[in-house]
Write an enzyme that holds these catalytic residues in place. Structure first.
Site, PDB file in Angstrom:
ATOM      1  N   ASP A 143       0.842  -1.193   0.000  1.00  0.00           N
ATOM      2  CA  ASP A 143       0.000   0.000   0.000  1.00  0.00           C
ATOM      3  C   ASP A 143       0.877   1.242   0.000  1.00  0.00           C
ATOM      4  O   ASP A 143       1.536   1.560   0.986  1.00  0.00           O
ATOM      5  CB  ASP A 143      -0.908   0.004   1.229  1.00  0.00           C
ATOM      6  N   TYR A 195       3.548   9.674  -0.771  1.00  0.00           N
ATOM      7  CA  TYR A 195       4.631   9.040  -0.014  1.00  0.00           C
ATOM      8  C   TYR A 195       5.979   9.170  -0.735  1.00  0.00           C
ATOM      9  O   TYR A 195       7.016   8.931  -0.134  1.00  0.00           O
ATOM     10  CB  TYR A 195       4.354   7.549   0.210  1.00  0.00           C
ATOM     11  N   LYS A 254      -2.377   5.970  -4.192  1.00  0.00           N
ATOM     12  CA  LYS A 254      -3.441   6.936  -3.929  1.00  0.00           C
ATOM     13  C   LYS A 254      -3.104   8.251  -4.618  1.00  0.00           C
ATOM     14  O   LYS A 254      -1.931   8.595  -4.763  1.00  0.00           O
ATOM     15  CB  LYS A 254      -3.595   7.178  -2.416  1.00  0.00           C
ATOM     16  N   HIS A 308      -7.126   9.903  -1.978  1.00  0.00           N
ATOM     17  CA  HIS A 308      -6.487   9.837  -0.672  1.00  0.00           C
ATOM     18  C   HIS A 308      -7.304  10.483   0.448  1.00  0.00           C
ATOM     19  O   HIS A 308      -7.251  10.048   1.599  1.00  0.00           O
ATOM     20  CB  HIS A 308      -5.109  10.491  -0.750  1.00  0.00           C
TER      21      HIS A 308
END
Length: 296
Positions: free
Chosen positions: A51, A56, A81, A116
């Protein structure tokens, strides 16, 4: 409560028809220079679900672990996301972010893409969803969903899916298929209203922060169950999540912890133990966009 015998290879069938592994390995805050090795170790242990997220900044290194592990692309379920904050998010931006994710991961397709958070206002949320629906049609993405939506955001999305289906002139699913929702969920934040909404529609519930970032270790109920079952408090909380029917997302860069978090399939909590852990608290340990108004 889930009653079927679970294992590290257990999956849940999504509304899209694809299978989602029940234990996910998250890479939030995992440094880019460690992400490949960390995910490779998780895959070695047996995780088959990674994930990640555009926000990120480690999608590429995380996905590189699949080839590095010797596994086939089809063996691993990869999620990303598209962010709502920091971007003028809408239709065009979401299309761009999907293409960027495909380029950096080099995976050929994305198993799951989530919006997100609901930040950005109704038109941006709707535009992002339409872009994801078209990405599925284009073969770039297999399943789509949302993250951190409140029930009011989910209701808005459901209405828009009906409108989009009518606009596009398609049959059932023409407005998109909502397969997954992701939230912070644990015994101190059970989100029963959101969970009920999802279960009534067959939407899989992914639970991030399932061990509450360790902040509840030492809780008398959790510690008593850990002692009784000969497990760690983290393992008890992960088992609670699994037996509630959720898809917990765990994260660590420490090999021993990565292995510990996967060793939750050789014991079971009783129904009374599962029910006894849940509280009436509303105590997020992370952010909580679910409470934001529709126009924000």
């Amino acid at each position: 409560m889930a009653t079927a015998k679970l294992s590290l290879s257990s999956t849940v069938k999504l509304n899209s028809g694809y299978e989602l592994p029940l234990l996910g390995f998250g890479v939030y805050q995992t440094p880019k220079d460690q992400a490949t090795d960390v995910c490779k170790e998780a895959l070695r242990i047996g995780y088959r679900h990674i994930d990640s997220a555009s926000a990120y900044y480690n999608q590429g290194p995380s996905s590189a672990s699949i080839a590095a592990s010797g596994l086939k692309r089809s063996d691993v379920f990869f999620t990303t996301k598209v962010p709502m904050r920091g971007y003028p998010l809408g239709y065009e931006t979401t299309l761009k972010l999907v293409d960027m994710a495909l380029a950096v991961t080099k995976l050929g397709y994305l198993d799951l893409v989530l919006i997100h958070s609901p930040y950005g206002g109704a038109e941006n949320r709707k535009g992002a969803w339409r872009a994801l629906v078209e990405s599925v049609d284009a073969g770039k993405v297999r399943s789509i969903g949302v993250s951190n939506y409140g029930v009011h955001h989910l209701d808005e999305l459901e209405q828009y899916m009906r409108e989009l289906q009518a606009q596009r002139g398609g049959g059932p699913g023409g407005g998109g298929v909502l397969s997954v929702g992701q939230w912070e969920v644990h015994p101190w934040l059970t989100r029963l209203d959101i969970v009920r909404w999802c279960r009534e529609r067959g939407v899989a519930v992914e639970a991030y922060c399932p061990i509450v970032r360790g902040e509840r270790f030492g809780d008398p109920k959790v510690k008593a169950l850990a002692d009784r079952h000969g497990k760690t408090e983290a393992q008890v909380l992960l088992r609670w999540s699994l037996q509630q029917g959720y898809v917990p997302l765990v994260k660590s860069v420490t090999p021993s912890r990565i292995a510990e978090n996967a060793a939750v399939f050789d014991f079971e909590l009783s129904e009374a133990e599962v029910e006894g852990l849940a509280t009436g608290d509303y105590s997020p340990c992370a952010w909580d966009p679910t409470v934001e108004p529709l126009d924000k």
